[in-house]
Every structure is written in C-alpha cells, then in structure tokens.
Design a protein around this motif. Sequence first.
Motif, short mmCIF file in Angstrom:
data_model
loop_
_atom_site.label_atom_id
_atom_site.label_comp_id
_atom_site.label_asym_id
_atom_site.label_seq_id
_atom_site.Cartn_x
_atom_site.Cartn_y
_atom_site.Cartn_z
N VAL A 220 -64.56 -15.62 44.46
CA VAL A 220 -63.21 -15.06 44.58
C VAL A 220 -62.29 -16.18 45.03
O VAL A 220 -62.57 -16.87 46.02
CB VAL A 220 -63.16 -13.91 45.59
CG1 VAL A 220 -61.73 -13.42 45.79
CG2 VAL A 220 -64.04 -12.76 45.13
N GLU A 221 -61.20 -16.40 44.29
CA GLU A 221 -60.23 -17.45 44.65
C GLU A 221 -59.36 -16.94 45.79
O GLU A 221 -58.33 -16.32 45.59
CB GLU A 221 -59.37 -17.79 43.43
CG GLU A 221 -60.13 -18.43 42.29
CD GLU A 221 -60.33 -19.92 42.51
OE1 GLU A 221 -60.37 -20.35 43.67
OE2 GLU A 221 -60.45 -20.64 41.51
N LYS A 222 -59.79 -17.22 47.01
CA LYS A 222 -59.10 -16.70 48.20
C LYS A 222 -57.98 -17.63 48.63
O LYS A 222 -58.21 -18.79 48.95
CB LYS A 222 -60.11 -16.50 49.33
CG LYS A 222 -61.18 -15.47 49.01
CD LYS A 222 -62.18 -15.33 50.13
CE LYS A 222 -63.18 -16.45 50.14
NZ LYS A 222 -64.10 -16.42 49.00
N GLU B 287 -47.81 -19.58 44.51
CA GLU B 287 -48.76 -18.49 44.39
C GLU B 287 -48.09 -17.20 43.94
O GLU B 287 -48.69 -16.38 43.25
CB GLU B 287 -49.46 -18.28 45.74
CG GLU B 287 -50.39 -17.09 45.81
CD GLU B 287 -51.65 -17.30 44.98
OE1 GLU B 287 -52.39 -16.32 44.79
OE2 GLU B 287 -51.89 -18.42 44.52
N LEU C 270 -59.53 -6.39 44.48
CA LEU C 270 -59.22 -7.78 44.76
C LEU C 270 -58.02 -8.26 43.94
O LEU C 270 -57.17 -8.99 44.45
CB LEU C 270 -60.44 -8.66 44.46
CG LEU C 270 -61.60 -8.53 45.45
CD1 LEU C 270 -62.85 -9.19 44.89
CD2 LEU C 270 -61.23 -9.14 46.80
N TYR D 131 -56.11 -11.65 44.01
CA TYR D 131 -57.14 -12.67 43.93
C TYR D 131 -57.81 -12.65 42.55
O TYR D 131 -58.13 -11.59 42.03
CB TYR D 131 -58.21 -12.46 44.99
CG TYR D 131 -57.78 -12.85 46.39
CD1 TYR D 131 -56.67 -13.65 46.61
CD2 TYR D 131 -58.48 -12.40 47.50
CE1 TYR D 131 -56.29 -14.01 47.88
CE2 TYR D 131 -58.11 -12.76 48.79
CZ TYR D 131 -57.01 -13.56 48.97
OH TYR D 131 -56.62 -13.92 50.23
N ARG E 165 -58.97 -24.75 42.95
CA ARG E 165 -58.31 -23.78 42.09
C ARG E 165 -57.68 -24.46 40.89
O ARG E 165 -57.33 -25.64 40.95
CB ARG E 165 -57.21 -23.04 42.87
CG ARG E 165 -57.71 -22.21 44.02
CD ARG E 165 -56.54 -21.61 44.78
NE ARG E 165 -55.69 -20.83 43.90
CZ ARG E 165 -54.36 -20.89 43.89
NH1 ARG E 165 -53.73 -21.71 44.71
NH2 ARG E 165 -53.66 -20.14 43.08
N ARG F 235 -53.59 -9.37 52.32
CA ARG F 235 -54.20 -10.67 52.65
C ARG F 235 -54.13 -10.94 54.14
O ARG F 235 -55.08 -11.42 54.75
CB ARG F 235 -53.49 -11.79 51.88
CG ARG F 235 -53.74 -11.78 50.39
CD ARG F 235 -53.10 -13.00 49.73
NE ARG F 235 -53.17 -12.94 48.28
CZ ARG F 235 -52.82 -13.94 47.47
NH1 ARG F 235 -52.37 -15.08 47.98
NH2 ARG F 235 -52.90 -13.80 46.16
#
Length: 373
Positions: free
Chosen positions: A53-55, A186, A36, A42, A167, A204
């Motif tokens: 999980v910070e998707k 990001e 991940l 992530y 987030r 992703r």
Amino acid sequence: MNTLEVLLSRRWILKSREKELYYRVKDDIGEVKRFLMEKMGYQVIVNPYLVKVEKVPAKAERWMGIQEFTEPIEYAFFCLILMFLENKEAEEQFVLSELTEYVQGQYREEQIDWTVYRYRRHLIKVMKYCVSEGILNVDDGSEEGFAKDYSGEVLYENVGVSRFFMRNFTQDIMEYSGYPDFLKAEWIAVDEDRGIVRRQRVYRRLIMSMGICRMEENEEDFAYVRNYRNMIQGDLENLFPCELQVFRSSAYLIMGEDSRMGRFLPEENTLSDIVLLCGQLIREKADSGEYEILSDDSIRISKETFRGLLEECHERFGSGFIKTYREMVTEEFFQEISACLKNLELVEEEREDVLIRPVLGRVVGKYPSDFSP
C-alpha cells in the motif's frame, strides 16, 4: 489475521520472504482495497513480487522517515543504491566494490573516500537496511569485513523489488524544493473536489498519526470529524477493533486490545512508561492550577519549567525504572525523554517556550497503590 492491519503496519509483504502471508493477503485484498482507495486515497500494488500500500501521510511529522538513518548522507546513499539496482535484473548478483565505485562517481555533495571509516560506516548502515527490508540478499561475505578494510568484498543478490520502494510520481519532481511540494502534489488529482480531499486527509490523520488537534489551519478537517464521527466510527470499527474519541479540541483513534496495527502509545517499554508518568505530572499540575490550560487544551510553559518537569519525573518515579533510566544523570535523562516527546510530537519546542499537546494530558500512567519508591 486482519488484512488491513497487516498492510498498514508494514512497508510491503514480499513473496520471497513470506510466501504464505503474501498469498493470504493477496486473496483477501479485495475486502479492504476499496476502503484504502476511497477513504484514504492510497494506491494498492499487487504483483508477482509483493503486495504494498502506497502510504502517504496527510501531514509530515517528526517521527516519520527511516528510523535506522540518522544523517542526510545515508538517505543519499540509499537513493543511489536504488538507482544502481535499476540496471540489475531480479536475482542478479554483484559485488560491493561495484556499488562503491558507482556511489563514489554519482555522489555530488562531496568527494567520497572509502578509506575514511565514516563513509564506510554510513554505507554499511544503508546496506544492512536494504537487506533487512528485503531489497538485497547477502550471498557471501559480511559488511563487517568492509568496515575493517575498504577493500573487503561482499556478494549481494538483487531481489528485484527495489523499483517498488519509491512511489511513482505523475509530475516532474526536479523543481520541488521541499516536502510540502510532495504533499501538495498528492492532492492535485482530486483538487477539484474539496470534499474528497478533506475526507482522505482526515482518515489518514486518524489512522496514521497520533490524532488531530484543532488548529486554525485544519479547522475544516476537525469540523468533518465532529460532524461525521458516527460514520467514521462505523467505517473503522468494521475493519479493526477501535474507538473514535472526539473532544473539544482534539480527536483520537483508540485501538482495541486485539489490534496489531503499527506502533502504539504506550508501547511495552520503560520509555513509554515514563511518557505516561510525565502525563500524570502534567495532569496534576493542570488540575491544581499550576499550569494554565489554553483555549485549545494545550499548555505552554517555559523551557526551564519543562526541564524541571522532567527532573521531577526522574526524582519522583525513578526508583521504578529499569537500571538504564534509573541510573541516568539528570542531563542525560532530560535529553532522552525530551527527544522522545518531541519525536512523538507530544510537545513542541518554540523559540522561548515549550507547547504541551492535549494528548499528553489524556494518556497518563500511575504506579499501583502498593508501590513504594
């Protein structure tokens, strides 16, 4: 249980609601955490409250967002609720009137009048979402009482996980003007290594989106898929059952029958069946030369032709639909199906035309040979 599938399919796993699953995922997280973080970029949050999980998508798409919300004011109310809960301890109780007073004082776009049903309806929808997501518990009362009378009370309990919903940003976001600014930020941390950015973006797109269509703006990403398809296939099939299919102008991750990761196309409902039948019609018309296939395997038709396509689908296959869709009038059917196709980004409405993406010609459905309309 496949830990990666669970983590990618859910917003989070809350200890307060699924204690056994929480501990199982927490114990197994080491096996997938490296994938991940390295392949998808992530962050993984593990704490006494939850596993998450910070998707973040590689590309914002139409179907993303909170599906329960339909108006911008509902997102605004939700953010204000999260702000309100910042000052509440875990398991602390509060009444609805305390929250409504806070929202009324903080909302700046217009004057909120809780005697107006429209505002109460929006807030009720948001509160129910907070309860369903495990942010709040209802200890006494019901939102329906507030729907009937603005003085109706509900006793809530703050679970203590609201601060993990959003987030954490490393930069000041007050100067951002739209979602592209968030996506751009990001990649800032790894911007010096374009290879890492490209790899994470590709993984992703393959896992979190319908697929990758080759376009001018993502030429590098598509080249990466073609050049490293065996490596990508190996990485992914070691984690869950899947197959990477790469074509001239698009690439898709085909999930195995035993996979349970997120939403699929098709799903087990009539709406997905109709999408597949539309795919069959498009394929027939392309094979017969009625529709011209462009160099990127997409098809561009007029809006009038697109409407005729959906009308033909209804007339030709409608007898096999459930009653809801079978008895829809033509305009209602067109609005419902076109909205679905646009939401899934299988078609894109342009100024004068409709662009049909290649995937809609690759996922087709047919009735059994013995089916008689």
